[in-house]
Scaffold this active site. Structure first.
Site, PDB file in Angstrom:
ATOM      1  N   TYR A 154       0.834  -1.208   0.000  1.00  0.00           N
ATOM      2  CA  TYR A 154       0.000   0.000   0.000  1.00  0.00           C
ATOM      3  C   TYR A 154       0.869   1.258   0.000  1.00  0.00           C
ATOM      4  O   TYR A 154       0.609   2.213  -0.733  1.00  0.00           O
ATOM      5  CB  TYR A 154      -0.907  -0.037   1.227  1.00  0.00           C
ATOM      6  N   LYS A 197       0.987   4.151  -2.850  1.00  0.00           N
ATOM      7  CA  LYS A 197       0.578   5.507  -2.535  1.00  0.00           C
ATOM      8  C   LYS A 197       1.693   6.527  -2.781  1.00  0.00           C
ATOM      9  O   LYS A 197       1.425   7.710  -2.989  1.00  0.00           O
ATOM     10  CB  LYS A 197       0.094   5.587  -1.087  1.00  0.00           C
TER      11      LYS A 197
END
Length: 305
Positions: free
Chosen positions: A165, A169
């Site tokens: 993640y 991001k």
């Protein structure tokens, strides 16, 4: 100044629940026609259902707005293109894209399957790329576009168990930085939202009393600030629980070492000077770093010639 989206068309991905739902409802309330995109999967990306997106559309229409739901999987460009085609055939333009869709597959890097890493990258990174690519030429032809990518403190600062993640991001910020440069001449402004909100993505990570403070509406106020006609470009806006802040990437002025001193020992010896933040700046592009280093080198050459 009142921010209005009258006459504009917005696409919001992952808009069936949580932040996306809040963004879509707020845009519609302020006059935008909205494509409510949601695959309808669970938090980890499994499954699919149109129920949540249809509910958002119903709420918008009950309040006099215009919207339609679309279940495109953002990781599949053909599905995204079909969604954008529907928006164009119905409304003739796309002014705003909020890339919000996301999933979690949290595990420590040691225990994580590469398939879980790949899937998170596909949804967050390629999902953002696919949706942006599908509207990019439309916005260029219009000479107008507002795009929001969704980043996270997990990418900018790290978060235990979120290597996939976090990588995704941070990647969307790299995409933003270049799109800002390429879109400027056509008034396409690209910004990033770093949200902290009480959604199904965070419900088991926070105690109830804190969870309740992290409203989606407080984040949406930031999202709408990033996509109205007078929005900035290249802004990373952090928002949560009524707090708003900006994050920027700075580079120190650094040092110059002549050729006979370019050794790891000399670099280490000047470490404090390298890290001195007194004259740090936010660079406009990657080329500015090269320009800075060459300026230092040429200055040394000229002073010793």
């Amino acid at each position: 100044m009142t921010i209005s989206f009258e006459g504009q068309v917005a696409i919001v991905t992952g808009a069936g629940n949580g932040l996306g739902r809040s963004h879509a409802l707020a845009l519609a309330q302020r006059g935008a026609k909205v494509v409510v995109n949601d695959l309808g999967g669970t938090r980890d990306g499994s499954g699919a259902s149109s129920e949540a997106a249809e509910e958002v559309v119903r709420l918008i229409q009950e309040n006099g707005g215009e919207a339609f739901a679309h279940g495109a999987n953002v990781a599949k460009f053909d599905e995204v293109s079909e969604m954008v085609d529907q928006a164009m055939s119905r409304w003739g333009r796309v002014d705003i894209l909020i890339n919000n869709a996301g999933i979690l597959r949290d595990k420590t890097f040691a225990k994580m399957d590469l398939s879980d890493f790949q899937l998170v990258m596909d949804v967050h990174v390629m999902g953002t790329v696919n949706c942006t690519k599908a509207v990019w030429e439309i916005m260029r032809q219009q000479n107008y576009g507002r795009i929001v990518v969704t980043t996270s403190s997990s990418g900018m600062y790290g978060n235990f168990g979120q290597s996939n993640y976090g990588a995704a991001k941070m990647a969307v910020l790299g995409l933003m930085n270049t799109l800002v440069l390429e879109g400027a001449k056509n008034d396409i402004r690209v910004n990033a939202l770093a949200p902290t909100a009480g959604t199904r993505m965070t419900e088991d990570l926070l105690p109830p009393e804190m969870f309740g403070l992290l409203t989606t509406e407080s984040v949406t106020a930031g999202a709408l600030t990033l996509c109205h006609k007078d929005a900035p470009s290249r802004m990373i806006l952090c928002a949560g629980a009524g707090g708003y802040a900006s994050t920027r990437l700075f580079e120190t002025d650094g040092i110059f070492l002549p050729e006979d001193q370019q050794t790891p020992e000399k670099v280490l010896a000047h470490w404090d000077d390298i890290c001195d933040t007194q004259h740090q700046t936010a660079l406009e592009s990657g080329a500015k770093q090269t320009e800075k280093f060459l300026t230092k080198a040429m200055s040394f050459v000229q002073s010793n010639s």
